[in-house]
Scaffold this motif. Structure first.
Motif, PDB file in Angstrom:
ATOM      1  N   LEU A  10      19.783  -4.698   5.938  1.00 58.38           N
ATOM      2  CA  LEU A  10      18.920  -5.344   4.936  1.00 58.38           C
ATOM      3  C   LEU A  10      18.934  -6.865   5.121  1.00 58.38           C
ATOM      4  N   ASN A  11      20.107  -7.394   5.471  1.00 57.35           N
ATOM      5  CA  ASN A  11      20.178  -8.834   5.751  1.00 57.35           C
ATOM      6  C   ASN A  11      19.325  -9.197   6.972  1.00 57.35           C
ATOM      7  N   GLU A  12      19.333  -8.341   7.978  1.00 54.30           N
ATOM      8  CA  GLU A  12      18.469  -8.548   9.155  1.00 54.30           C
ATOM      9  C   GLU A  12      17.003  -8.562   8.734  1.00 54.30           C
ATOM     10  N   GLN A  13      16.670  -7.654   7.822  1.00 58.90           N
ATOM     11  CA  GLN A  13      15.280  -7.557   7.381  1.00 58.90           C
ATOM     12  C   GLN A  13      14.880  -8.800   6.580  1.00 58.90           C
ATOM     13  N   ILE A  14      15.810  -9.344   5.812  1.00 58.12           N
ATOM     14  CA  ILE A  14      15.521 -10.603   5.092  1.00 58.12           C
ATOM     15  C   ILE A  14      15.143 -11.679   6.105  1.00 58.12           C
ATOM     16  N   ASN A  15      15.922 -11.757   7.183  1.00 51.93           N
ATOM     17  CA  ASN A  15      15.638 -12.756   8.218  1.00 51.93           C
ATOM     18  C   ASN A  15      14.251 -12.519   8.821  1.00 51.93           C
ATOM     19  N   SER A  16      13.930 -11.256   9.042  1.00 50.54           N
ATOM     20  CA  SER A  16      12.634 -10.930   9.635  1.00 50.54           C
ATOM     21  C   SER A  16      11.473 -11.279   8.694  1.00 50.54           C
ATOM     22  N   GLU A  94       2.746  -7.266  12.521  1.00 50.91           N
ATOM     23  CA  GLU A  94       2.885  -6.330  11.398  1.00 50.91           C
ATOM     24  C   GLU A  94       3.278  -4.929  11.881  1.00 50.91           C
ATOM     25  N   ARG A  95       2.777  -4.549  13.043  1.00 51.04           N
ATOM     26  CA  ARG A  95       3.155  -3.233  13.585  1.00 51.04           C
ATOM     27  C   ARG A  95       4.641  -3.191  13.917  1.00 51.04           C
ATOM     28  N   LYS A  96       5.166  -4.310  14.420  1.00 53.41           N
ATOM     29  CA  LYS A  96       6.609  -4.387  14.704  1.00 53.41           C
ATOM     30  C   LYS A  96       7.402  -4.287  13.408  1.00 53.41           C
ATOM     31  N   VAL A  97       6.912  -4.988  12.376  1.00 49.17           N
ATOM     32  CA  VAL A  97       7.594  -4.955  11.073  1.00 49.17           C
ATOM     33  C   VAL A  97       7.586  -3.525  10.522  1.00 49.17           C
ATOM     34  N   THR A  98       6.465  -2.848  10.679  1.00 49.47           N
ATOM     35  CA  THR A  98       6.380  -1.447  10.213  1.00 49.47           C
ATOM     36  C   THR A  98       7.465  -0.600  10.881  1.00 49.47           C
ATOM     37  N   ALA A  99       7.644  -0.801  12.191  1.00 50.56           N
ATOM     38  CA  ALA A  99       8.674  -0.031  12.910  1.00 50.56           C
ATOM     39  C   ALA A  99      10.069  -0.372  12.375  1.00 50.56           C
ATOM     40  N   MET A 100      10.293  -1.639  12.017  1.00 51.89           N
ATOM     41  CA  MET A 100      11.590  -2.044  11.464  1.00 51.89           C
ATOM     42  C   MET A 100      11.823  -1.392  10.099  1.00 51.89           C
ATOM     43  N   ILE A 101      10.780  -1.390   9.284  1.00 51.03           N
ATOM     44  CA  ILE A 101      10.891  -0.779   7.947  1.00 51.03           C
ATOM     45  C   ILE A 101      11.158   0.722   8.087  1.00 51.03           C
ATOM     46  N   ASP A 102      10.479   1.347   9.030  1.00 54.76           N
ATOM     47  CA  ASP A 102      10.695   2.786   9.257  1.00 54.76           C
ATOM     48  C   ASP A 102      12.149   3.066   9.644  1.00 54.76           C
ATOM     49  N   VAL A 124       7.319   0.685   2.749  1.00 53.72           N
ATOM     50  CA  VAL A 124       6.526   1.557   3.633  1.00 53.72           C
ATOM     51  C   VAL A 124       5.045   1.468   3.215  1.00 53.72           C
ATOM     52  N   ASP A 125       4.788   1.570   1.903  1.00 53.07           N
ATOM     53  CA  ASP A 125       3.409   1.456   1.397  1.00 53.07           C
ATOM     54  C   ASP A 125       2.827   0.079   1.689  1.00 53.07           C
ATOM     55  N   GLU A 126       3.634  -0.936   1.472  1.00 54.56           N
ATOM     56  CA  GLU A 126       3.192  -2.312   1.672  1.00 54.56           C
ATOM     57  C   GLU A 126       2.736  -2.530   3.121  1.00 54.56           C
ATOM     58  N   GLN A 127       3.442  -1.947   4.071  1.00 54.64           N
ATOM     59  CA  GLN A 127       3.075  -2.113   5.480  1.00 54.64           C
ATOM     60  C   GLN A 127       1.721  -1.480   5.790  1.00 54.64           C
ATOM     61  N   VAL A 128       1.406  -0.389   5.102  1.00 60.42           N
ATOM     62  CA  VAL A 128       0.079   0.226   5.307  1.00 60.42           C
ATOM     63  C   VAL A 128      -0.988  -0.799   4.914  1.00 60.42           C
ATOM     64  N   GLU A 129      -0.775  -1.457   3.763  1.00 56.73           N
ATOM     65  CA  GLU A 129      -1.706  -2.481   3.284  1.00 56.73           C
ATOM     66  C   GLU A 129      -1.786  -3.669   4.226  1.00 56.73           C
ATOM     67  N   GLU A 130      -0.614  -4.119   4.694  1.00 56.37           N
ATOM     68  CA  GLU A 130      -0.562  -5.293   5.578  1.00 56.37           C
ATOM     69  C   GLU A 130      -1.373  -5.045   6.848  1.00 56.37           C
ATOM     70  N   GLU A 131      -1.137  -3.894   7.471  1.00 62.02           N
ATOM     71  CA  GLU A 131      -1.854  -3.593   8.717  1.00 62.02           C
ATOM     72  C   GLU A 131      -3.349  -3.455   8.453  1.00 62.02           C
ATOM     73  N   LYS A 132      -3.667  -2.813   7.337  1.00 63.32           N
ATOM     74  CA  LYS A 132      -5.086  -2.591   7.016  1.00 63.32           C
ATOM     75  C   LYS A 132      -5.815  -3.925   6.798  1.00 63.32           C
ATOM     76  N   SER A 133      -5.204  -4.841   6.039  1.00 67.06           N
ATOM     77  CA  SER A 133      -5.929  -6.074   5.731  1.00 67.06           C
ATOM     78  C   SER A 133      -6.105  -6.954   6.967  1.00 67.06           C
ATOM     79  N   VAL A 134      -5.101  -6.976   7.852  1.00 73.04           N
ATOM     80  CA  VAL A 134      -5.248  -7.780   9.079  1.00 73.04           C
ATOM     81  C   VAL A 134      -6.290  -7.135  10.002  1.00 73.04           C
TER      82      VAL A 134
END
Ligand code: MG
Length: 164
Positions: A10-16, A94-102, A124-134
């Motif tokens: 989770l700390n790694e994800q904060i950095n990301s 964002e696709r890389k972030v999605t893989a990290m969240i997964d 997980v839901d948020e990443q769907v939105e992020e990829e869609k809007s970009v």
């Protein structure tokens, strides 16, 4: 209590998330050099969202009695080839972030940490939105192509974005 393994992840994800914020802000600065204030505004909202993602994870760690460990943030790219290159890089990111969240989601399941699981469902839901809007901005840029008028219309549309 959070497991050490999950806390570290989770700390790694904060950095990301902070890196994502940095990346969007750098993209906004580039769009300002092209006088595309609408794109810049849109990217600054992305920046704020990324900061809120980092803080959501921050609060979760502390609420669970864990320890937040902040790390240094890598420098994002400064120069970009074009506004479409910016948005394509954003989508790739964002696709890389999605893989990290997964992966985090999978770890929460492995650790049988149900509250982390619930938190990560939101991400997980948020990443769907992020990829869609970009992806939507990219397809609009592709429609407009080399048309300067179209680009200005798109810029003013993005400038009208209020949140999310
Ligand atoms: Mg994020």
């Amino acid at each position: 209590m959070l497991s050490h393994k999950l806390q570290d992840a989770l700390n790694e994800q904060i950095n990301s998330e902070f890196y994502s914020a940095h990346l969007y802000l750098s993209m906004a600065a580039y769009c300002d050099t092209l006088s595309l204030g609408g794109f810049s505004h849109w990217l600054k909202l992305q920046y704020s969202e990324e900061l809120s993602h980092a803080l959501k994870l921050f609060d979760f760690i502390t609420d669970r009695g864990g320890r937040v460990v902040l790390q240094s943030i890598d420098q994002p790219p400064i120069e970009f080839e074009s506004v479409i290159a910016v948005m394509q890089m954003a989508l790739e990111h964002e696709r890389k972030v999605t893989a990290m969240i997964d992966s985090l989601y999978e770890l929460a399941l492995d650790e049988r940490d149900y509250s982390a699981h619930v938190l990560l469902e939101w991400f997980v839901d948020e990443q769907v939105e992020e990829e869609k809007s970009v992806a939507e901005v990219i397809s609009h840029l592709e429609m407009v192509g080399e048309d300067g008028t179209g680009l200005l219309i798109l810029d003013s549309r993005l400038g009208a974005r209020s949140s999310e």
